[in-house]
Motif scaffolding. Structure first.
Motif, PDB file in Angstrom:
ATOM      1  N   ALA A 343      19.624  31.865  43.617  1.00 46.91           N
ATOM      2  CA  ALA A 343      20.338  31.594  44.870  1.00 46.91           C
ATOM      3  C   ALA A 343      20.078  30.184  45.362  1.00 46.91           C
ATOM      4  CB  ALA A 343      19.937  32.615  45.935  1.00 46.91           C
ATOM      5  N   SER A 344      18.849  29.703  45.217  1.00 44.90           N
ATOM      6  CA  SER A 344      18.537  28.348  45.681  1.00 44.90           C
ATOM      7  C   SER A 344      19.233  27.303  44.804  1.00 44.90           C
ATOM      8  CB  SER A 344      17.032  28.117  45.698  1.00 44.90           C
ATOM      9  OG  SER A 344      16.474  28.186  44.402  1.00 44.90           O
ATOM     10  N   ARG A 345      19.353  27.585  43.500  1.00 43.47           N
ATOM     11  CA  ARG A 345      20.103  26.675  42.621  1.00 43.47           C
ATOM     12  C   ARG A 345      21.574  26.638  43.022  1.00 43.47           C
ATOM     13  NH1 ARG A 345      20.002  28.750  37.066  1.00 43.47           N
ATOM     14  NH2 ARG A 345      21.393  26.965  36.704  1.00 43.47           N
ATOM     15  N   PHE A 346      22.128  27.801  43.323  1.00 42.83           N
ATOM     16  CA  PHE A 346      23.520  27.882  43.773  1.00 42.83           C
ATOM     17  C   PHE A 346      23.687  27.091  45.068  1.00 42.83           C
ATOM     18  CE2 PHE A 346      27.037  29.764  46.055  1.00 42.83           C
ATOM     19  CZ  PHE A 346      27.968  30.127  45.082  1.00 42.83           C
ATOM     20  N   ASP A 358      28.599  23.425  39.013  1.00 41.33           N
ATOM     21  CA  ASP A 358      27.205  23.825  38.814  1.00 41.33           C
ATOM     22  C   ASP A 358      26.916  25.189  39.442  1.00 41.33           C
ATOM     23  OD1 ASP A 358      26.789  21.520  37.452  1.00 41.33           O
ATOM     24  OD2 ASP A 358      25.461  20.579  38.909  1.00 41.33           O
ATOM     25  N   ALA A 359      27.569  25.484  40.563  1.00 42.28           N
ATOM     26  CA  ALA A 359      27.360  26.782  41.207  1.00 42.28           C
ATOM     27  C   ALA A 359      27.842  27.918  40.300  1.00 42.28           C
ATOM     28  CB  ALA A 359      28.074  26.826  42.551  1.00 42.28           C
ATOM     29  N   ILE A 360      28.993  27.725  39.644  1.00 43.88           N
ATOM     30  CA  ILE A 360      29.515  28.754  38.748  1.00 43.88           C
ATOM     31  C   ILE A 360      28.627  28.901  37.518  1.00 43.88           C
ATOM     32  CG2 ILE A 360      31.437  29.230  37.160  1.00 43.88           C
ATOM     33  CD1 ILE A 360      33.322  28.283  39.418  1.00 43.88           C
ATOM     34  N   ALA A 361      27.991  27.806  37.090  1.00 43.67           N
ATOM     35  CA  ALA A 361      27.051  27.898  35.972  1.00 43.67           C
ATOM     36  C   ALA A 361      25.909  28.865  36.297  1.00 43.67           C
ATOM     37  CB  ALA A 361      26.504  26.520  35.636  1.00 43.67           C
ATOM     38  N   VAL A 362      25.516  28.923  37.572  1.00 39.24           N
ATOM     39  CA  VAL A 362      24.472  29.860  37.999  1.00 39.24           C
ATOM     40  C   VAL A 362      24.943  31.297  37.806  1.00 39.24           C
ATOM     41  CG1 VAL A 362      23.078  30.659  39.954  1.00 39.24           C
ATOM     42  CG2 VAL A 362      23.466  28.209  39.620  1.00 39.24           C
ATOM     43  N   ASP A 378      20.129  41.341  39.400  1.00 37.85           N
ATOM     44  CA  ASP A 378      20.815  40.115  39.009  1.00 37.85           C
ATOM     45  C   ASP A 378      22.325  40.266  39.114  1.00 37.85           C
ATOM     46  OD1 ASP A 378      18.484  38.720  38.521  1.00 37.85           O
ATOM     47  OD2 ASP A 378      18.457  39.163  36.372  1.00 37.85           O
ATOM     48  N   LEU A 379      22.852  41.429  38.716  1.00 34.59           N
ATOM     49  CA  LEU A 379      24.297  41.652  38.794  1.00 34.59           C
ATOM     50  C   LEU A 379      24.786  41.672  40.235  1.00 34.59           C
ATOM     51  CD1 LEU A 379      24.813  44.353  36.024  1.00 34.59           C
ATOM     52  CD2 LEU A 379      25.433  41.935  35.932  1.00 34.59           C
ATOM     53  N   ILE A 380      24.021  42.319  41.093  1.00 32.90           N
ATOM     54  CA  ILE A 380      24.419  42.397  42.503  1.00 32.90           C
ATOM     55  C   ILE A 380      24.367  41.017  43.149  1.00 32.90           C
ATOM     56  CG2 ILE A 380      23.778  43.364  44.749  1.00 32.90           C
ATOM     57  CD1 ILE A 380      22.748  45.834  43.145  1.00 32.90           C
ATOM     58  N   LEU A 381      23.356  40.219  42.798  1.00 35.75           N
ATOM     59  CA  LEU A 381      23.283  38.851  43.310  1.00 35.75           C
ATOM     60  C   LEU A 381      24.441  38.017  42.774  1.00 35.75           C
ATOM     61  CD1 LEU A 381      21.856  36.599  44.866  1.00 35.75           C
ATOM     62  CD2 LEU A 381      20.440  36.197  42.822  1.00 35.75           C
ATOM     63  N   MET A 382      24.785  38.205  41.496  1.00 35.30           N
ATOM     64  CA  MET A 382      25.915  37.465  40.920  1.00 35.30           C
ATOM     65  C   MET A 382      27.205  37.760  41.682  1.00 35.30           C
ATOM     66  SD  MET A 382      27.336  37.594  36.991  1.00 35.30           S
ATOM     67  CE  MET A 382      28.271  39.096  37.159  1.00 35.30           C
ATOM     68  N   LYS A 383      27.417  39.030  41.987  1.00 34.77           N
ATOM     69  CA  LYS A 383      28.620  39.415  42.729  1.00 34.77           C
ATOM     70  C   LYS A 383      28.607  38.814  44.145  1.00 34.77           C
ATOM     71  CE  LYS A 383      31.264  43.525  44.130  1.00 34.77           C
ATOM     72  NZ  LYS A 383      32.497  43.298  43.356  1.00 34.77           N
ATOM     73  N   ALA A 384      27.433  38.824  44.784  1.00 28.35           N
ATOM     74  CA  ALA A 384      27.334  38.281  46.143  1.00 28.35           C
ATOM     75  C   ALA A 384      27.574  36.773  46.158  1.00 28.35           C
ATOM     76  CB  ALA A 384      25.958  38.602  46.728  1.00 28.35           C
ATOM     77  N   LEU A 385      26.989  36.048  45.208  1.00 27.69           N
ATOM     78  CA  LEU A 385      27.202  34.598  45.138  1.00 27.69           C
ATOM     79  C   LEU A 385      28.648  34.288  44.772  1.00 27.69           C
ATOM     80  CD1 LEU A 385      23.914  33.465  43.328  1.00 27.69           C
ATOM     81  CD2 LEU A 385      24.488  33.170  45.739  1.00 27.69           C
ATOM     82  N   GLY A 386      29.228  35.086  43.872  1.00 26.04           N
ATOM     83  CA  GLY A 386      30.639  34.902  43.556  1.00 26.04           C
ATOM     84  C   GLY A 386      31.518  35.079  44.779  1.00 26.04           C
ATOM     85  N   GLY A 387      31.131  36.031  45.640  1.00 24.09           N
ATOM     86  CA  GLY A 387      31.900  36.262  46.859  1.00 24.09           C
ATOM     87  C   GLY A 387      31.931  35.067  47.784  1.00 24.09           C
TER      88      GLY A 387
END
Length: 460
Positions: A343-346, A358-362, A378-387
């Protein structure tokens, strides 16, 4: 801290809003005489991303994106179509809103139309006249006197002499200087017109945005955005009008311009005739694929359009949604812990001038990690960051079965019926018929996937 590349200073700067915790944004929107092309879609998606990230960063955002509904091109198209101007603009405003919604673009806080703010424009022109920054010509038009505004050229980085040498302008005997631009156009038969101190007429294009941004955001605001093609002369002229009228310099603290969409190394534009409308593209690609294609590139870089690039975007998005097939029911949202590694990298990528690449690379790193460890977290975080980017919010099965705007002869209902026919054929050991059904669907771009839970399908 968020850094924004400011087109005015030509460097990244720390973003410090005029009012702590609040951000005011104005973006030049559509001139509504035709369907949106991919260049327009890029502008809408980019600044939708900007407002989404600002809101995710806990700013209170006021986002204004205007509509130009009176213009030479609009008048010309209405005459060609033999239809009233209001009917033309209403039709294409509705189409624009449909395209924006399909691409996941959230509605702006306000979407003012030029024709509803003519009084504001007249009032601003009067101020410019009183300050001797504008003059009335013998043909009834009113022009801005560019040489009387000392800061003209600061956005484009050119002096008046450079601009005069490089500018190809139509000779206008009523102008005092070739760079002077029209603020008010005298009425012509058959054109829309409004009263003014200079007679009946209609506003020029540039004054629209100066008047509407003041109406909704005040004499100074934080961010002004638009396509790169608007930097000169439109945004340069806005600066001259607004700063000349209100004595606030700068009237905008940060100027943002998204890059061109290019085809065969040429800018996509209606004037060149090399454009693809959003509707044409969405007959072949899902809306989220198009949004992903736009956001995968940094907003300031050129975006090269081709079927190959969109196919690549589809395959990449497929990878993310394939990973999300592993999310358990009910575990689809989470409050993001921004101190975490991914999340911090994003966040750092987005705070670096909205670096969505770079955010999508995360997101792909999270998908890879989840595939390796089967981590639901990790999957739930991926979905949240994608949102945060307006991505990955569909159910994976819905995504793989989605068809965008296209009218497919193979509807979801028909596909399910054919799957049942295939199951019956297999149960009766009619394997030739079963294979024929599979091949018929495959020819139509429908892939069947047999598994322990039955047969699933997706569009290729």
């Amino acid at each position: 801290m968020l850094k924004i590349h400011n087109s005015l200073t030509r460097e990244k700067q720390d973003f410090i809003p005029l009012i702590p915790g609040k951000v005011k944004i104005y973006v030049c929107g559509m001139t509504v005489y035709d369907y949106c092309h991919l260049g327009h879609a890029r502008m809408m998606v980019v600044f939708d991303m900007v407002q989404r990230w600002l809101r995710a960063s806990c700013f209170e955002v006021t986002y204004v994106r205007n509509i130009t509904d009176v213009d030479d091109k609009i008048i010309k198209r209405a005459l060609e179509n033999n239809e009233p101007i209001d009917a033309l603009t209403t039709r294409f405003i509705e189409a624009m809103e449909e395209d924006a919604a399909a691409l996941g673009v959230l509605p702006p806080s306000s979407e003012p139309r030029a024709t509803r703010h003519v009084e504001d424009m007249v009032a601003m022109i009067r101020v410019l006249m009183d300050k001797s920054l504008a003059y009335s010509a013998s043909n009834g038009d009113v022009y801005y006197a560019v040489h009387r505004f000392p800061g003209y050229g600061k956005l484009s980085g050119k002096s008046l002499d450079d601009l005069r040498a490089g500018e190809r302008v139509v000779v206008d005997p009523y102008k005092k200087d070739p760079l002077d631009f029209v603020l008010w156009k005298a009425a012509k038969p058959g054109e829309p017109q409004w009263p003014s101190p200079w007679g009946m007429g209609r506003p020029g294009w540039h004054i629209e945005c100066s008047a509407m941004s003041k109406h909704y955001l005040g004499e100074q605001f934080d961010i002004h955005g638009g396509g790169q093609d608007l930097q000169f002369p439109h945004h340069e002229n806005e600066i001259a009008q607004s700063e000349g009228a209100h004595d606030h310099a700068p009237f905008v603290n940060y100027w943002m311009h998204n890059g061109f969409v290019r085809i065969n190394e040429e800018k996509m534009s209606k004037s060149l005739g090399n454009f693809f409308t959003v509707r044409e593209i969405l007959t072949r690609y899902q809306p989220e694929v198009v949004r992903f294609f736009i956001l995968r590139a940094h907003y300031r870089s050129p975006l090269n359009y081709s079927d190959q690039h969109l196919d690549d975007a589809k395959r990449a998005l497929d990878r993310l949604y394939t990973a999300l097939k592993g999310t358990e029911a009910g575990e689809t949202s989470v409050e993001i812990d921004w101190s975490g590694f991914h999340a911090s990298r994003f966040r750092d990528a987005m705070n670096d001038d909205f670096n969505t690449s770079d955010a999508i690379a995360v997101l792909f790193d999270l998908a890879n990690e989840a595939n390796r460890t089967a981590s639901q977290k990790d999957l739930i975080l991926m979905k949240a960051l994608g949102g945060v980017l307006g991505l990955l919010q569909q159910d994976p099965q819905q995504f793989f079965q989605s068809a965008g705007y296209a009218e497919y002869s193979f509807t979801a209902e028909r596909i399910e019926q054919m799957i049942q026919q295939r199951l019956i054929a297999r149960a009766q050991k009619n394997y030739g018929d079963a294979d024929g059904i599979r091949n018929e669907l495959l020819d139509a771009g429908i892939i069947l996937e047999d598994g322990p839970q039955g047969t699933a399908w997706r569009r290729a």
